[in-house]
Structure formats: C-alpha cells, structure tokens
Design an enzyme around this catalytic site. Structure first.
Site, PDB file in Angstrom:
ATOM      1  CG  ASP A  51      -0.355  -0.092   2.513  1.00  0.00           C
ATOM      2  OD1 ASP A  51       0.883  -0.187   2.582  1.00  0.00           O
ATOM      3  OD2 ASP A  51      -1.088  -0.065   3.523  1.00  0.00           O
ATOM      4  CG  ASP A  90       0.424  -4.126   2.010  1.00  0.00           C
ATOM      5  OD1 ASP A  90       0.590  -5.085   2.784  1.00  0.00           O
ATOM      6  OD2 ASP A  90       1.246  -3.201   1.868  1.00  0.00           O
ATOM      7  CE  LYS A 120       3.159  -6.119   3.818  1.00  0.00           C
ATOM      8  NZ  LYS A 120       2.701  -4.937   4.588  1.00  0.00           N
ATOM      9  CD  GLU A 122       0.309  -1.551   7.981  1.00  0.00           C
ATOM     10  OE1 GLU A 122      -0.077  -0.762   8.884  1.00  0.00           O
ATOM     11  OE2 GLU A 122       0.856  -1.163   6.929  1.00  0.00           O
ATOM     12  CD  GLU A 189       7.701  -0.349   7.668  1.00  0.00           C
ATOM     13  OE1 GLU A 189       6.739  -1.063   7.300  1.00  0.00           O
ATOM     14  OE2 GLU A 189       7.898   0.812   7.238  1.00  0.00           O
TER      15      GLU A 189
END
Ligand code: KIV
Length: 271
Positions: A51, A90, A120, A122, A189
């Site tokens: 993204d 994402d 994916k 978050e 990250e």
C-alpha cells in the site's frame, strides 16, 4: 521440437523451506506490469504490491487513502507480468480492521480479481479474528509488525518502534500469536536488529525485515527507494542500488533538447 523449460514458482511452502535451510528471501515492492516483469526476470523471490503505492505511485502523504479497488488494479498488473515470484498484496486501511467478514470479502476480491497469491495485513492480536477468517477461505496471510504505517496517526511519527521493553515484549507475543493463528510469514518494520533476530529465532515462519537488521530470514525494500527514484526519503536502513532520478531526469532533458532542436525524429526514425 519445442524446448519447454518449466519455471518453478515460489510458493509459501518454498519460503518456509528457505528459512529451514538458511537461504535468505529477497522481496521488493512492485505496482505495475513493466517493472514487475523486470524484477521477476531478475529472479526476485517475492513481490509485494504494497500500500506504499499510496505514497510512491499516487503521491499521498500516508498509506491511508489508497482504496481496495486501486490495490486490485495495481495487483492485477503485477500478476500479469510474473512467471516465478510469489505475489503478495496489502489489504488497504479500512478493508479488514474490526470486521472479519469485511476482511474476508476484501481478501477474496484481491485473490479473485487480481489473481494474487497471498495477502498481507498490519497488526497483532487486534487483527487475529480477521486473519483466521481469511485463512478459513484458503487464502495465505502475511503479518506485519513494528512500524505499521497504517497506524501513523496513532504513533505520531515514523521513528524506530519497540525500543522500550514493554513494546518489545508485546511484539514478540504478537509474532508468536500470528504464527499460531496461521500466518505463513511476517514483515518486521523498523525495529532494533537484536529484537528482530530474537523474533526470527523464536518462530518457525519466515521473518522479512525492513530496517530490522540482518538476523532475519529475508529483506524487503520499497522499489522506488532502492532505485533512487525517491530523492527525499533517506532513512538509515535504505541502500540505494541505482540513481534512477538522475537517469530519468537526464534522459528527459536530452529528449526535450532534441525535440526543440528539431533533431528528433531524424530520417531513419520516420515513415
Ligand atoms: O507497503 C509496503 O511497501 C510495505 C513494505 C514497507 C513492507 O508494507
């Protein structure tokens, strides 16, 4: 006689085997057909339709504005180019948080309309319901912990995460939980290298780092950053492998000059 060479596609199982035998996993972002083809031909293991397209393709300040339809457009372009790499997409902000049914619908749209291989998302414990529901439809899920850019307004800054003991401990617990829930890999990250190494040792699934040091199972960078298209973004973890800003700028200046001078097109370049 035709010579047919079978290309062995990268799968989530192959990534697991790579971790087991200590082979590092290479991953880059991609957002369009032409670039994805070059990266795949060069032998990249994983392409992430991140993204981060919101920043580097659309020019937004954060990753929040990009929509599911826009992600599907980018993802479908990348999938059409790829022969070998695993393509992960994402789930954009607002398409999976707090509603596992919506998460499943978003993941299904990405798999069906773009032809992606995995998604994916978050977050840790707070998104486990969504992850379980997506997995129940047979869609592989990659997790993402540490600096999660969709939460930038909660963090308030893009500085290194989990430097304090409490946040580091929570991150380790979340990584284990994502593994137990069924994620096939996790992106970490911008966290301290020692913490990322510890997580990679504690879980069996591959850990892919960005700004997380060399003790993890693979690395990912945003393509525009590593190619030097983005001049403004200079974090410590970034290694630039080219200066495409200069290459494109110089080529464009030469083109403008040739057009203005009536040097382009010449006789050989016309019909
Ligand atoms: O969107 C993205 O590019 C990402 C990478 C930074 C891992 O999530």
């Amino acid at each position: 006689m035709s010579v047919h060479t079978e290309i062995k596609k990268v799968t989530t199982h192959i990534l697991l085997e790579m971790k087991r035998r200590g082979e590092k996993i290479s991953m880059l972002t991609a957002y369009d057909f032409s670039t994805a083809r070059i990266l795949d031909d060069a032998g990249i293991d994983v392409l992430l339709v991140g993204d981060s397209a919101s920043n580097v393709m659309a020019g937004h300040e954060t990753t929040l504005p990009i929509t599911l339809n826009e992600m599907i457009y980018h993802a479908a372009s990348v999938v059409r180019a790829v022969k070998r790499a695993l393509v992960i997409v994402d789930l954009p902000f607002g398409s999976y948080q707090g509603n596992s049914k919506e998460a499943l619908n978003s993941a299904i749209r990405i798999m069906k309309e773009a032809g992606a291989h995995a998604v994916k998302l978050e977050g840790g414990r707070e998104v486990c319901d969504s992850i379980s529901r997506i997995l129940s439809a047979g869609v592989p899920v990659m997790g993402h912990l540490g600096l999660t850019p969709q939460s930038i307004y909660k963090f308030g800054t893009y500085v290194v995460r989990a430097k304090e003991e409490a946040e580091a401990q929570r991150l380790i617990e979340d990584a284990k939980l994502l593994e137990e829930t069924g994620c096939f890999a996790i992106v970490l990250e911008k966290i301290p290298a020692t913490l990322a190494t510890k997580v990679a040792k504690h879980v069996k699934i591959p850990i892919i780092g960005i700004g997380a040091g060399n003790g993890v199972d693979g690395q990912v960078l945003v393509l525009h950053d590593m190619l030097g298209i983005n001049k403004e973004f200079n974090p410590r973890f970034l290694r630039r492998y080219a200066d495409l800003y200069e290459v494109i700028h110089h080529a464009t200046e030469n083109y403008i000059k040739d057009v203005k001078n009536r040097d382009f097109p010449n006789e050989k370049e016309q019909y």
